[in-house]
Structure formats: C-alpha cells, structure tokens
Design an enzyme around this catalytic site. Structure first.
Site, PDB file in Angstrom:
ATOM      1  N   TYR A 127      72.317  -9.253   9.997  1.00 22.38           N
ATOM      2  CA  TYR A 127      72.917  -8.712   8.553  1.00 22.38           C
ATOM      3  C   TYR A 127      73.438  -9.778   7.961  1.00 22.38           C
ATOM      4  CZ  TYR A 127      72.227  -4.143  10.638  1.00 22.38           C
ATOM      5  OH  TYR A 127      71.674  -2.820  11.337  1.00 22.38           O
TER       6      TYR A 127
ATOM      7  N   LYS B 125      65.391  -3.786  14.317  1.00 22.23           N
ATOM      8  CA  LYS B 125      65.718  -5.317  14.185  1.00 22.23           C
ATOM      9  C   LYS B 125      66.547  -5.461  15.560  1.00 22.23           C
ATOM     10  CE  LYS B 125      69.875  -4.884  14.142  1.00 22.23           C
ATOM     11  NZ  LYS B 125      70.877  -4.420  14.897  1.00 22.23           N
TER      12      LYS B 125
HETATM   13  P1  NAD Z   1      70.920   2.991  22.669  1.00 23.97           P
HETATM   14  O1  NAD Z   1      71.351   2.346  24.008  1.00 23.97           O
HETATM   15  O2  NAD Z   1      71.696   4.052  22.194  1.00 23.97           O
HETATM   16  O3  NAD Z   1      69.350   3.338  22.659  1.00 23.97           O
HETATM   17  C1  NAD Z   1      68.303   2.638  23.496  1.00 23.97           C
HETATM   18  C2  NAD Z   1      67.438   3.729  23.941  1.00 23.97           C
HETATM   19  O4  NAD Z   1      66.414   3.023  24.811  1.00 23.97           O
HETATM   20  C3  NAD Z   1      68.121   4.774  24.871  1.00 23.97           C
HETATM   21  O5  NAD Z   1      67.487   6.028  24.712  1.00 23.97           O
HETATM   22  C4  NAD Z   1      67.487   4.319  26.201  1.00 23.97           C
HETATM   23  O6  NAD Z   1      67.488   5.264  27.162  1.00 23.97           O
HETATM   24  C5  NAD Z   1      66.286   3.717  25.986  1.00 23.97           C
HETATM   25  N1  NAD Z   1      65.934   2.821  27.216  1.00 23.97           N
HETATM   26  C6  NAD Z   1      64.724   2.509  27.562  1.00 23.97           C
HETATM   27  N2  NAD Z   1      64.737   1.695  28.591  1.00 23.97           N
HETATM   28  C7  NAD Z   1      66.049   1.023  28.455  1.00 23.97           C
HETATM   29  C8  NAD Z   1      66.487   0.120  29.442  1.00 23.97           C
HETATM   30  N3  NAD Z   1      65.929  -0.697  30.416  1.00 23.97           N
HETATM   31  N4  NAD Z   1      67.953  -0.365  29.192  1.00 23.97           N
HETATM   32  C9  NAD Z   1      68.546   0.381  28.371  1.00 23.97           C
HETATM   33  N5  NAD Z   1      67.937   1.562  27.437  1.00 23.97           N
HETATM   34  C10 NAD Z   1      66.773   1.991  27.809  1.00 23.97           C
HETATM   35  O7  NAD Z   1      70.843   1.849  21.601  1.00 23.97           O
HETATM   36  P2  NAD Z   1      70.653   1.916  20.106  1.00 23.97           P
HETATM   37  O8  NAD Z   1      71.980   1.527  19.711  1.00 23.97           O
HETATM   38  O9  NAD Z   1      70.162   2.956  19.660  1.00 23.97           O
HETATM   39  O10 NAD Z   1      69.941   0.697  19.732  1.00 23.97           O
HETATM   40  C11 NAD Z   1      68.343   0.779  19.880  1.00 23.97           C
HETATM   41  C12 NAD Z   1      67.643  -0.445  18.908  1.00 23.97           C
HETATM   42  O11 NAD Z   1      67.866  -0.035  17.475  1.00 23.97           O
HETATM   43  C13 NAD Z   1      68.100  -1.643  19.124  1.00 23.97           C
HETATM   44  O12 NAD Z   1      67.179  -2.787  18.617  1.00 23.97           O
HETATM   45  C14 NAD Z   1      69.514  -2.108  18.061  1.00 23.97           C
HETATM   46  O13 NAD Z   1      69.300  -3.268  17.574  1.00 23.97           O
HETATM   47  C15 NAD Z   1      68.773  -1.025  16.788  1.00 23.97           C
HETATM   48  N6  NAD Z   1      69.696  -0.603  15.940  1.00 23.97           N
HETATM   49  C16 NAD Z   1      69.579  -0.640  14.794  1.00 23.97           C
HETATM   50  C17 NAD Z   1      70.430  -0.157  13.932  1.00 23.97           C
HETATM   51  C18 NAD Z   1      70.251  -0.327  12.504  1.00 23.97           C
HETATM   52  O14 NAD Z   1      71.066  -0.044  11.543  1.00 23.97           O
HETATM   53  N7  NAD Z   1      69.009  -0.749  11.832  1.00 23.97           N
HETATM   54  C19 NAD Z   1      71.483   0.437  14.378  1.00 23.97           C
HETATM   55  C20 NAD Z   1      71.823   0.776  15.470  1.00 23.97           C
HETATM   56  C21 NAD Z   1      70.783   0.059  16.502  1.00 23.97           C
END
Ligand code: NAD
Length: 416
Positions: free
Chosen positions: A258, A170
């Site tokens: 949420y 999401k």
């Molecule tokens: P994060 O930045 O920790 O992870 C993103 C990943 O994408 C990293 O490994 C990064 O290297 C990679 N990536 C690839 N291309 C990129 C770019 N151009 N710029 C930045 N990163 C890039 O973020 P996250 O918090 O893990 O979030 C990732 C996804 O998961 C989002 O869509 C977020 O909404 C979702 N999320 C969902 C929940 C949930 O509870 N369902 C919780 C946190 C995050």
C-alpha cells in the site's frame, strides 16, 4: 388580502375563494400554493404534479443504475477466508454488474453454509481438486483468487485454462516469474487479468490523486507512507503470513504494497532507484521466515522521492502524505476499508476535505470496474503488468537491504 388566520394557518374561507375563482397564490404572484394543491387535485397548471398517483419520466440519477441481472457477469470466489467472508462476499450486494455464482473452498461444510447465505446453488461449489471443472460452468465469467499469496499464480493459470477472466488479490504473486507466467497465461487464453488494488478505487485516494495532478499542492517533491499492524500468531489468517513459502515475504508484501502503491499512484511515475532496510526483533518466532519492519526509499525520474515503511510489530497505521511546493495532502487513515480521511495543508492552514463517498464500497467498485472492462473489452485500470511492477520493486528493495546499497531499477528491469 390577508390569506391567513390569526394563528398563521391558511384561512378556509380564503381557500374556498381561491377554489371558486380557479386562481391561486401562484397566480397572484405570491408563489406559495398552486391550483393543484388549492383545488385538492386535477393538476391543470403545467409543471405541477396531479394529486392522483402518476408516473414521471426517468429522473436524473445520482447513482448509476445496475445492469439487468441476466447481463451481470458471474463471479466465482476462490478461498473463503477472513477477507473474502468479511469484505468481498457482502460487497456483491452493492455491485451493479457483478454477481456471485460459485464458490471454491477446501471445507465443504463452510462452502454450503456460505452458499445458502448468498443464494449460490450447491451445484456451483468446488474444492481445490475439482476447481478445473469450472470450465464447464457457463455461469462463471470471472474467477476471484483470494488465497494465500503463493497460491495466486497456480489458481490464476488454472482459471485461464478453464477459459475464465481473473481478478487476483494483492500481492499478485510472490515472484517476478510467477507474475510473468500469469500475464502470458491470460494472453494465451485471450482473457483479462486485474490485480485487486482497492485503494485506486477508494474515493479519498482518488481525490488525492486528482489534487496532485491538478497542481493543488504545486510540484510534488516527496511522498511518505507508513502501513503497520501487529501480526497475531493466534489468528489463522496471520498464520500463513509467517510462512515464507505461502506469503512470499513479510510486511513488505502484505501491507508495504500500500505504501509502495501510494508513491506510484501519487507521483504517476515509476521509480528509478530503491533503497531498503529490514529489521527483525531478535528471537521473535513470528519473524523466523518473513521480515517484520521495512523502511524503504524510492527515487523517481522527476526528482521526487518517497520515504516508505511497513511493519508487523507496531500499532496500526495506514497513512499517506504527499508534499508539494505549495502544500501537502494528508490521508490518515488512508487505506481503511471505510472511514478514510483527507486533509489539505497549505499556507492558509489545514483543512479537512469532504469527499463524497458513494454507497458502493471500494470492493464493489473495483469488481464492477473489472466486469465492465470485460463486458466492454477495455483494459482494466490495474492489470497484471501493474502487479508485476510492484513485485519487481519489492524484489529490488529486498536486494538493496541484503546488499546494503541502493539498487537501480533499470538493472532489475522494473521500468519495462
Ligand atoms: P485467510 O487466511 O483468512 O484466507 C485464506 C483462505 O485460503 C482461507 O479460506 C484458507 O482456508 C484458504 N487456503 C487454501 N489453502 C491454504 C493454505 N495452504 N494455507 C492457508 N490457507 C489456505 O487470509 P486473508 O486475510 O483473507 O488473505 C487472503 C488473500 O487476500 C491474501 O492474498 C491477502 O493479501 C489478500 N487480502 C487483501 C486485502 C485487501 O484489502 N485487498 C485484505 C486482506 C487480505
């Protein structure tokens, strides 16, 4: 007959007597010790276990048994960021029908390190350029997209082209058009799409929905929900969240979703009108491109209303409350990864509701739900259309905030 000595232990002479007669306390009607025990083995009495090691028939289980490893669906995780590494990869260990078989990352060293931790073969590692070769990997059934929001659509479409099913984080995407493209790509490929709305698999939220549907608080009139946290520019996971072209929007897209979901799954209705207000603190560099605080209201066909919010500049809050004619349901915290709480407030006062939490996390539960949907060819609980509806409503909230007036959903087509 006194069977016990003065210290309350079974008198040995009585035990010997029992053995010699083949009788027992069960036989004597006392129901304390049977012949199997008294005789030190044998189990001649039906229903009592023998003292030798033995095999019993399959017992009644509290937990579902996992499907055999060979029949589990293989998952490839795209993006090894904070959420993937901390929550999702460890959850495969609790899964009953999903297994981790491939990883996609822009950092080979990290991918290899993670692969060795989770037993993924280095031949099953891809980067963003070689991703499409996943089409040749028969071990991969499902691609799980955990990238910044604006990259969800591209990797979903590429995964469908590779013939895989897609489980997408999401918010589903950042525009309505992207969501529609993702849905049609899935249809064309004959593959399934699900948006990872974990709260719909979280036991306290599931129980709250059941209580509302069963009328425990009477007719539902109002839902309130607030999700807030401090956006931290030093955290790499928050850096892309400040960039509109990667995040799509601010707190509304990330955590306001949420609050929005809560209003939709508790009422079980689709809103007919939205009104939003956006507030940014002047000169805060975090909010040059994306919004900070959003207060939004929704009106539903039954007359129920929702008063919702999201914020990137207030202390952590993850709260949902549903108010009915006879009482209210409070989820606080509502959407933590674990440790959520549910309470019921009625004229009798406030009482905490004990909810049975399975050993399986909400993440494993939602992944297994999707694997089962694929294996049994069922529609998943939260398909692409569910994600699209949220983006349509988000857009209406944004439009309303810009125009300073309520926006009818029929006008935006979100009721379709
Ligand atoms: P994060 O930045 O920790 O992870 C993103 C990943 O994408 C990293 O490994 C990064 O290297 C990679 N990536 C690839 N291309 C990129 C770019 N151009 N710029 C930045 N990163 C890039 O973020 P996250 O918090 O893990 O979030 C990732 C996804 O998961 C989002 O869509 C977020 O909404 C979702 N999320 C969902 C929940 C949930 O509870 N369902 C919780 C946190 C995050």
């Amino acid at each position: 007959m006194n069977l016990f000595d003065k210290d309350g232990r079974l008198d040995l002479s009585r035990r010997l007597f029992l053995r010699s007669t083949g009788g027992g306390l069960l036989g004597s009607g006392l129901g304390l010790i049977g012949p199997a025990f008294a005789q030190g083995g044998g189990g001649s009495m039906p229903g009592l276990p023998p003292s030798r090691p033995t095999g019993r028939p399959f017992p009644e289980m509290e937990q579902e048994t996992p499907v055999e490893p060979g029949r589990r669906l293989g998952w490839a995780v795209v993006g090894l960021g904070k959420f993937a590494l901390n929550q999702i990869l460890p959850s495969f260990g609790e899964s009953r029908c999903s297994k981790l078989v491939a990883l996609v990352s822009g950092n080979r060293q990290k991918a290899e390190q993670v692969a060795s931790r989770y037993g993924v073969d280095t031949r099953d590692l891809y980067d963003y350029q070689t991703f499409d070769r996943i089409a040749d990997n028969p071990e991969v059934d499902v691609v799980y997209v955990i990238l910044p929001n604006a990259l969800h659509a591209e990797y979903t479409v590429r995964a469908f082209k590779a013939g895989k099913h897609v489980f997408c984080e999401k918010p589903m995407a950042v525009t309505v058009e992207e969501c529609e493209t993702m849905i049609s790509a899935g249809r064309e490929a004959g593959r399934k799409l699900m948006v990872a709305y974990r709260a719909q698999f979280e036991p306290h939220n599931v129980e709250a929905i059941r209580k509302v549907r069963d009328g425990e608080i009477g007719a539902l009139r109002l839902v309130t929900s607030d999700h807030g946290r401090i956006l931290d520019p030093k955290d790499p996971a928050d850096q892309w969240r400040m960039v509109k072209s990667l995040a799509g929007g601010g707190s509304r897209y990330d955590i306001g979703i949420y609050s929005l979901q809560a209003a939709r799954y508790l009422t079980g209705e689709e809103p007919v009108e939205a009104f939003g207000q956006i507030a940014n603190t002047k000169d805060d560099p975090r909010f040059r491109e994306v919004e900070d605080r959003v207060a939004f209201q929704l009106r539903f066909p039954s007359g129920a209303v929702a008063n919702l919010s999201s914020s990137y500049s207030t202390a952590s809050v993850k709260r949902i409350q549903a108010f009915g004619e006879k009482g209210s349901i409070i989820l606080d915290p509502a959407t933590e990864y674990e440790g959520n709480k549910l309470a019921l407030q009625t004229e009798k006062g406030r009482q905490e509701v004990k909810v049975k939490v399975k050993e399986q996390s909400q993440f494993a539960a939602e992944m297994d739900h999707f694997s089962q949907s694929v294996m049994n060819n069922h529609d998943p609980k939260t398909p692409g259309e569910e994600g699209l509806r949220d983006i349509l409503i988000m857009q209406a909230i944004y439009q309303s905030a810009c125009e300073g007036r309520p926006v009818s959903m029929e006008a935006t087509g979100s009721t379709r």
